[in-house]
Design an enzyme around this catalytic site. Structure first.
Site, PDB file in Angstrom:
ATOM      1  CG  ASP A 188      65.684  52.409 133.286  1.00 26.68           C
ATOM      2  OD1 ASP A 188      64.891  52.340 134.269  1.00 26.68           O
ATOM      3  OD2 ASP A 188      66.803  52.817 133.127  1.00 26.68           O
ATOM      4  CG  HIS A 260      66.854  52.501 137.055  1.00 28.14           C
ATOM      5  ND1 HIS A 260      65.942  53.629 136.663  1.00 28.14           N
ATOM      6  CD2 HIS A 260      67.678  53.265 138.048  1.00 28.14           C
ATOM      7  CE1 HIS A 260      66.336  54.550 136.929  1.00 28.14           C
ATOM      8  NE2 HIS A 260      67.279  54.474 137.897  1.00 28.14           N
ATOM      9  CD  GLU A 323      68.248  57.853 139.439  1.00 30.62           C
ATOM     10  OE1 GLU A 323      67.899  58.970 139.471  1.00 30.62           O
ATOM     11  OE2 GLU A 323      67.727  57.091 138.524  1.00 30.62           O
TER      12      GLU A 323
END
Ligand code: TNX
Length: 598
Positions: A188, A260, A323
């Protein structure tokens, strides 16, 4: 006059036969209890079919650790536990199905290899939650198989890193409750945690961050000025994979892309569109930094996946896909050129191009791809599986299109969400997900027809670790909520019953204690029933029986030296006075403090 409170729960603890309650969780398909007991003692032996050494060894190791009895096979046995492998050619069994028959002379577990393992888990729940070498197991016949094939638990090891030892414990805890899929979030923005030999800087640079944001100090940002790092070597990963395999847990590794990914970009700036340098992120929340969808970057990730796929034998590879920020892509000449060349009209289309190209590669290696539900947005292939986290819509859309889906909606499955609204609750990300709500979850959305619902593989809880830095905190967040989830994903829908579950859970509180699990002690619920002006009947209950409750009326936090509650009493309180209560259990473990509403 005393008002007698009879909490509903007490009435439910009376399911007994032969003086022994069966408290199996998740609830099996069928249980028939008979008279009599099997007396367990150090003389009991385990006999097993040739191929069942692993399961026999697991059972033996458990019995040695918890009851100091080592019963592996010996000839001429009278009392035994037998593990009998079903010949799958004879009859079709579901992959995790098992039968248990406990009689006064023997315990026989029959099943597939995985089924026998689950039968062992059920058997372990018929044993006492205390060290004893002799005890009785009630005679019983059980037939059992799961409702869903994906019974998942996720752990974010990027935001915080967890040791090999704890990851093994996590797998063990999952297996106790027949959970079978460990979604391992390994990369991440805040840290890259898997060794990739071809790209050593991913861990040399990407596994370190210079500090970590303190609590929720976003603006102004406050960092703890303490470097943070950690990663798993490939050797350690192999060790964990082997450990999980013996417990019938499949690991689904997640390598996040194209969002990410700031930790990877910190290590290799050429992965971003502008070759700008970024540090591994030290604060929580999104990042604008994103992988550039060029052929070179895609090849870089295919090379990473080569090493990942070689390490994990399971069929699924998770590619993230959630995202994805579009800002950098919008400013990038390279992205515009790719869009023209590939005839891509939108930025979700760019993500789809990235993910679909990666998927083709994964499929060419004989594996399957799964990603967060954003991968549906720009169009996804017929083979991709979806993890529905932004509610259930992603799962519904996937199933309607014939794509498999795993349900993990935030409102029911995010174990980083708070377990109460109480201000004394330890730091949590937000939201509100109490035990009962987890238990109430039904993974098959009502929007689906029976045919479409076969595409719902199961459900999973996600444990994001922005605010969870230690194993103790993780255990606090997942117990007892994972126990509730196990019944959601394993038991038949018709077998679910909240108060019956609460009754069975009582034994599991003791079992968690016995197995060294730091579960959340249910907090006291304070009831004040008005009698006359300033006069009330005070009742205190909690989801855990046999908790000791202590309370104060002067606003201070109660301790074990405060007033002890034993039964409902009459109490006088001025309009500004409040009751504060705490539950303390036998081991000394405490609940959070609760306060009366008035
Ligand atoms: C959303 S769930 C995220 C994670 C965060 C989490 C916090 C998902 C696919 N993305 O990056 O850690 O919320 O609850």
């Amino acid at each position: 006059m005393k008002y007698i409170f009879i909490p509903l729960i007490i009435l439910l603890f009376s399911f007994k036969s032969n003086g022994q309650t069966l408290s199996i969780i998740p609830q099996p398909v069928s249980i028939e209890q008979q008279d009599g007991v099997f007396s367990f003692s150090p003389q009991v032996k385990i006999v097993f079919d040739e191929d069942e050494f692993m399961n026999a060894n697991y059972l033996n190791t458990y019995l040695a650790k918890y009851y100091q009895v080592r019963p592996l096979v010996q000839p001429n046995i009278k009392k035994y536990i037998a593990l009998r492998l079903l010949n799958s050619k004879q009859k079709s069994f579901s992959p995790d199905e098992y039968f248990i028959s406990v009689t006064t002379d023997s315990i026989v577990i029959t099943g597939t290899d995985a089924g026998i393992f689950y039968g062992i888990q059920t058997l372990l729940q018929l044993m006492p939650a205390e060290m004893k070498m002799q005890f009785d197991i009630p005679c019983v016949t059980i037939h059992d198989y799961p409702r869903f094939s994906w019974r998942g638990m996720h752990l974010d090891c990027s935001r915080h890193f967890f040791s090999v030892e704890f990851v093994k414990k996590y797998i063990d805890m999952m297996a106790y409750y027949k959970m079978n899929t460990f979604h391992w979030h390994l990369t991440d923005d805040q840290g890259w945690r898997i060794e990739i030999k071809q790209y050593p800087k991913l861990t040399e640079v990407g596994s370190h961050r210079k500090e970590t944001m303190v609590a929720k100090n976003f603006t102004p940002y406050i960092g703890d000025k303490t470097p943070y790092d950690g990663f798993y070597s490939q050797e350690q990963i192999k060790e964990i994979v082997k450990y999980a395999t013996l417990r019938h847990v499949t690991i689904v590794p997640e390598i996040e892309m194209p969002g990410h990914s700031q930790a990877a970009i910190a290590a290799y700036p050429e992965l971003a569109c502008f070759g700008m340098s970024f540090d591994v992120l030290t604060k929580w929340g999104g990042s604008d930094v994103v992988l550039c969808p060029t052929p070179e970057v895609i090849e870089f990730y295919e090379n990473i996946l080569d090493e990942v796929m070689a390490l994990f034998p399971g069929e699924y590879i998770h590619v993230g896909g959630d995202e994805v920020p579009e800002g950098h892509w919008k400013k990038s000449k390279q992205v515009t050129e790719i869009m023209l060349k590939e005839n891509i009209k939108t930025y979700p289309g760019v993500e789809a191009y990235f993910i679909n190209t990666i998927e083709k590669y994964i499929i060419s290696k004989g594996k399957k791809m799964i990603g967060w539900d954003e991968i549906l947005d720009g169009g996804v292939s017929a083979n991709a599986s979806i993890m529905s986290w932004r509610g259930t819509e992603g799962g519904i859309a996937a199933a309607k299109h014939g794509n498999y889906a795993v349900m993990t909606p935030g409102d029911f499955c995010y174990f980083d969400h708070c377990q109460s609204k109480n201000s004394m609750e330890p730091l949590c990300i937000g939201g509100f997900l109490p035990l009962e709500k987890v238990y109430s979850y039904e993974p098959v959305p009502t929007e689906l027809t029976a045919e479409q619902s076969i595409y719902i593989l199961g459900a999973q809880a996600n444990v994001w670790t922005e605010y969870l830095a230690t194993p103790e905190q993780i255990e606090y967040m997942i117990f007892p909520r994972m126990i509730a989830l196990s019944e959601v994903v394993w038991s038949q829908k018709t077998k679910k019953d909240w108060w019956d579950f609460v009754g069975r859970l009582q034994y599991h509180f003791s079992l968690m204690e016995f197995r060294g699990i730091n579960y959340r002690v249910p907090e006291p619920e304070i009831q004040l029933r008005p009698l006359a002006e300033n006069k009330f009947t005070l009742g205190i209950t909690s989801l855990k029986q046999n908790s000791d409750f202590y309370y104060t009326t002067d606003g201070t936090n109660p301790t074990s030296s405060s007033l002890k509650y034993s039964e409902a009493i009459e109490i006088t309180l001025t309009p500004t006075q409040k009751i504060k209560a705490i539950a303390i259990i036998k081991s000394g473990k405490k609940s959070i403090v609760t306060e009366s509403g008035k």
